[in-house]
Design an enzyme around this catalytic site. Structure first.
Site, short mmCIF file in Angstrom:
data_model
loop_
_atom_site.label_atom_id
_atom_site.label_comp_id
_atom_site.label_asym_id
_atom_site.label_seq_id
_atom_site.Cartn_x
_atom_site.Cartn_y
_atom_site.Cartn_z
CB CYS A 116 -0.95 0.01 1.19
SG CYS A 116 -2.32 -1.13 0.96
CG HIS A 256 -3.03 3.83 2.22
ND1 HIS A 256 -3.41 3.59 0.92
CD2 HIS A 256 -3.18 2.65 2.88
CE1 HIS A 256 -3.77 2.32 0.80
NE2 HIS A 256 -3.64 1.73 1.98
CG ASN A 286 -6.68 -0.22 0.92
OD1 ASN A 286 -6.01 0.29 0.02
ND2 ASN A 286 -6.15 -0.81 1.97
O1 UT7 Z 1 -3.84 -0.87 3.38
C1 UT7 Z 1 -2.92 -1.75 3.96
C2 UT7 Z 1 -2.99 -1.73 5.42
N1 UT7 Z 1 -4.24 -2.26 5.89
C3 UT7 Z 1 -4.89 -1.64 6.86
O2 UT7 Z 1 -4.49 -0.59 7.28
C4 UT7 Z 1 -6.11 -2.32 7.44
C5 UT7 Z 1 -6.03 -2.32 8.94
N2 UT7 Z 1 -7.12 -3.03 9.60
C6 UT7 Z 1 -8.40 -2.60 9.59
O3 UT7 Z 1 -8.74 -1.64 8.93
C7 UT7 Z 1 -9.40 -3.29 10.49
O4 UT7 Z 1 -8.71 -4.14 11.35
C8 UT7 Z 1 -10.49 -4.09 9.74
C9 UT7 Z 1 -11.44 -3.14 9.06
C10 UT7 Z 1 -9.84 -5.03 8.74
C11 UT7 Z 1 -11.30 -4.90 10.76
O5 UT7 Z 1 -11.84 -4.04 11.76
P1 UT7 Z 1 -11.65 -4.38 13.30
O6 UT7 Z 1 -12.36 -3.32 14.05
O7 UT7 Z 1 -10.19 -4.55 13.57
O8 UT7 Z 1 -12.45 -5.72 13.45
P2 UT7 Z 1 -11.92 -7.13 13.97
O9 UT7 Z 1 -11.10 -7.80 12.94
O10 UT7 Z 1 -11.35 -6.96 15.34
O11 UT7 Z 1 -13.29 -7.87 14.13
C12 UT7 Z 1 -14.28 -7.48 15.08
C13 UT7 Z 1 -15.46 -8.41 14.96
C14 UT7 Z 1 -15.10 -9.88 14.94
O12 UT7 Z 1 -16.11 -10.60 15.61
P3 UT7 Z 1 -15.91 -11.07 17.12
O13 UT7 Z 1 -14.68 -11.94 17.12
O14 UT7 Z 1 -15.73 -9.81 17.91
O15 UT7 Z 1 -17.18 -11.79 17.41
C15 UT7 Z 1 -15.10 -10.24 13.48
O16 UT7 Z 1 -15.35 -11.60 13.25
O17 UT7 Z 1 -16.13 -8.17 13.70
C16 UT7 Z 1 -16.20 -9.38 12.95
N3 UT7 Z 1 -16.07 -9.07 11.54
C17 UT7 Z 1 -17.09 -8.68 10.76
N4 UT7 Z 1 -18.40 -8.52 11.02
C18 UT7 Z 1 -19.21 -8.10 10.02
C19 UT7 Z 1 -14.95 -9.06 10.78
N5 UT7 Z 1 -15.22 -8.69 9.53
C20 UT7 Z 1 -16.55 -8.45 9.49
C21 UT7 Z 1 -17.44 -8.03 8.48
N6 UT7 Z 1 -18.73 -7.87 8.79
N7 UT7 Z 1 -17.02 -7.77 7.22
#
Ligand code: UT7
Length: 331
Positions: A116, A256, A286
Site C-alpha cells: 500500500c 492512504h 482501499n
Molecule cells: O492498506 C494496507 C494496510 N491495511 C490496513 O491498514 C487495514 C487495517 N485493519 C483494519 O482496517 C481493520 O482491522 C479491519 C477493518 C480489517 C477490521 O476491523 P476491526 O475493528 O479490527 O475488526 P476485527 O477484525 O477486530 O473484528 C471485530 C469483529 C469480529 O467478531 P468477534 O470476534 O468480535 O465476534 C469479526 O469476526 O467483527 C467481525 N467481523 C465482521 N463482522 C461483520 C470481521 N469482519 C466483518 C465483516 N462484517 N465484514
C-alpha cells in the site's frame, strides 16, 4: 544553479464502472452496511470487470486522462513508473507495457512494489530522478486490481478493497515548489500479518495451493490496524516537527485510504481540522497504490499553489512513510 525540486504538475485517474456496494456484499458474505461503515468508513468500491483486463488497463486509462488534461505528448516523457501490488503478470514489467501503449516511446519504465506504500515510495523515487537533473518528465502511476487477489467469500478482506488507478507527472521546479522532505520506513515483521502465501518463489502455484485458496490476500486486520495507527501518525508528526510546521501551516493531509479510523487517528495526532483531511474512502475503499493519486484527482480543484500537503501511507511488508510537498499550481 538554483536547487531543483520535483513538483507534481498534472494528475489523472481512472475508475472502473462497476460499483460494488455494501448492500451487494451483504448478499455475498455475512456482513452488513452498518458494520462496514462504522469500522472502515467504506460505502462502495469499484471493480474492474472483463476478461483479460489487468492493472495495466487502468494505468493506461489514468495516464491518457492525465495526458489529455495537460495537453502533453507522451513522447516527451522520460520515465514511466507503475506502482502496483498487482502487476499484470510475474516477470514481464507492467510499466513497460503501459509506456508502449500510451506512446511514451522515448521513456524507460519499471514497476515498483511496496504494497500500500507503493505510490508514496514511488513519489520518492520519481522525485530523486527529477532532482538529479537527468530527467525532466517522470510519469508515476498507481494502479491496482485488488479484486484479482481477493477471496469474495472472506468477509475480513472482501469488504475493504477496490480497483482503480491514478497518475501524476513530476517535473523540475526552480521556485521552491514540489517535494520538500520525506520520511520512509519499513519493517519485515509485517510479513506474517498481510500477505499472499502462494504464487511466489517460496510456494509456487500448484493445484493444491489453488484449492487451499492460498492465492488470496490474508490479513490479520487487528494487528495491521495497530501498527498502521501508531506508525503513520508517528511519521506524519515527525515530518511536521523537523520542517517546523504547525497544524496551521499544513493545508492538507493526503493519507492512504485503508480505514477512516486510521486516517482520523493520524489527523488527530497532527492536530488537524477535519476540513483539511482529504477523504474519499467511502466511494472507493482501499485501492492500494491508487489511493493517493485518486485523492489528488478528486480534490485537484481545491488545491492551491503553495499549499503544504502531507502525504502519509502504511502498508504490507510493513512499509510506511510521510512526504511533505508544496503544491505547484492552482486550477
Ligand atoms: O492498506 C494496507 C494496510 N491495511 C490496513 O491498514 C487495514 C487495517 N485493519 C483494519 O482496517 C481493520 O482491522 C479491519 C477493518 C480489517 C477490521 O476491523 P476491526 O475493528 O479490527 O475488526 P476485527 O477484525 O477486530 O473484528 C471485530 C469483529 C469480529 O467478531 P468477534 O470476534 O468480535 O465476534 C469479526 O469476526 O467483527 C467481525 N467481523 C465482521 N463482522 C461483520 C470481521 N469482519 C466483518 C465483516 N462484517 N465484514
Amino acid at each position: 544553479m538554483t536547487k531543483i525540486n520535483a513538483a507534481i504538475t498534472a494528475v489523472g485517474c481512472y475508475l472502473p464502472e462497476y460499483v460494488l456496494t455494501n448492500k451487494e456484499l451483504e448478499q455475498m458474505v455475512d456482513t452488513n452496511d452498518e458494520w462496514i461503515t462504522t469500522r472502515t468508513g467504506i460505502k462502495e468500491r469499484r471493480i474492474l470487470k472483463g476478461a483479460g483486463k489487468g492493472s495495466s488497463y487502468m494505468a493506461i486509462k489514468a495516464s491518457q486522462n492525465l495526458l489529455e488534461k495537460r495537453g502533453l505528448n507522451a513522447t516527451e516523457i522520460d520515465l514511466v513508473i507503475v506502482a502496483t501490488a498487482t502487476a499484470d503478470m510475474p516477470v514481464a514489467s507492467t510499466a513497460v507495457y503501459v509506456a508502449t501503449e500510451i506512446g511514451a516511446t522515448n521513456a524507460f519504465a519499471f514497476d515498483l512494489q511496496a504494497a500500500c506504500s507503493s505510490f508514496l515510495y514511488g513519489m520518492s523515487v520519481a522525485s530523486a530522478y527529477i532532482e538529479s537533473g537527468k530527467y525532466k518528465k517522470v510519469l508515476l502511476i498507481g494502479s491496482d486490481k485488488m479484486s484479482s487477489i481477493i477471496d469474495y467469500t472472506d468477509r475480513a478482506t472482501c469488504i475493504i478493497f477496490g480497483d482503480a488507478a491514478g497518475a501524476v507527472l513530476f517535473e523540475p521546479n526552480h521556485d521552491g515548489y514540489g517535494l520538500q522532505d520525506e520520511l520512509l520506513r519499513s519493517d519485515g515483521i509485517g510479513r506474517s500479518y498481510l500477505k499472499i502465501d502462494a504464487g511466489g518463489s517460496i510456494l509456487p502455484a500448484s493445484a493444491e495451493t489453488v484449492s487451499n485458496k492460498q492465492h488470496y490476500v490474508f490479513q490479520d486486520g487487528k494487528t495491521v490496524f495497530k501498527y498502521a495507527v501508531s506508525n503513520m501518525a508517528d511519521v506524519s508528526e515527525k515530518i511536521m516537527e523537523r520542517n517546523n510546521l504547525t497544524h496551521n501551516d499544513v493545508n492538507w493531509l493526503a493519507a492512504h485510504q485503508a480505514n477512516k479510523r486510521i486516517i482520523d487517528a493520524t489527523a488527530h495526532r497532527m492536530k488537524l481540522d477535519d476540513s483539511k483531511v482529504l477523504i474519499n474512502i467511502e466511494k472507493y475503499g482501499n485501492t492500494t497504490s491508487a489511493t493517493l493519486p485518486l485523492l489528488l484527482c478528486d480534490f485537484e480543484d481545491q488545491l492551491k499553489k503553495g499549499d503544504n500537503i502531507i502525504f502519509a501511507s502504511f502498508g504490507g511488508g510493513f512499509t510506511w512513510g510521510a512526504i511533505y510537498l508544496k503544491w505547484a499550481y492552482s486550477k
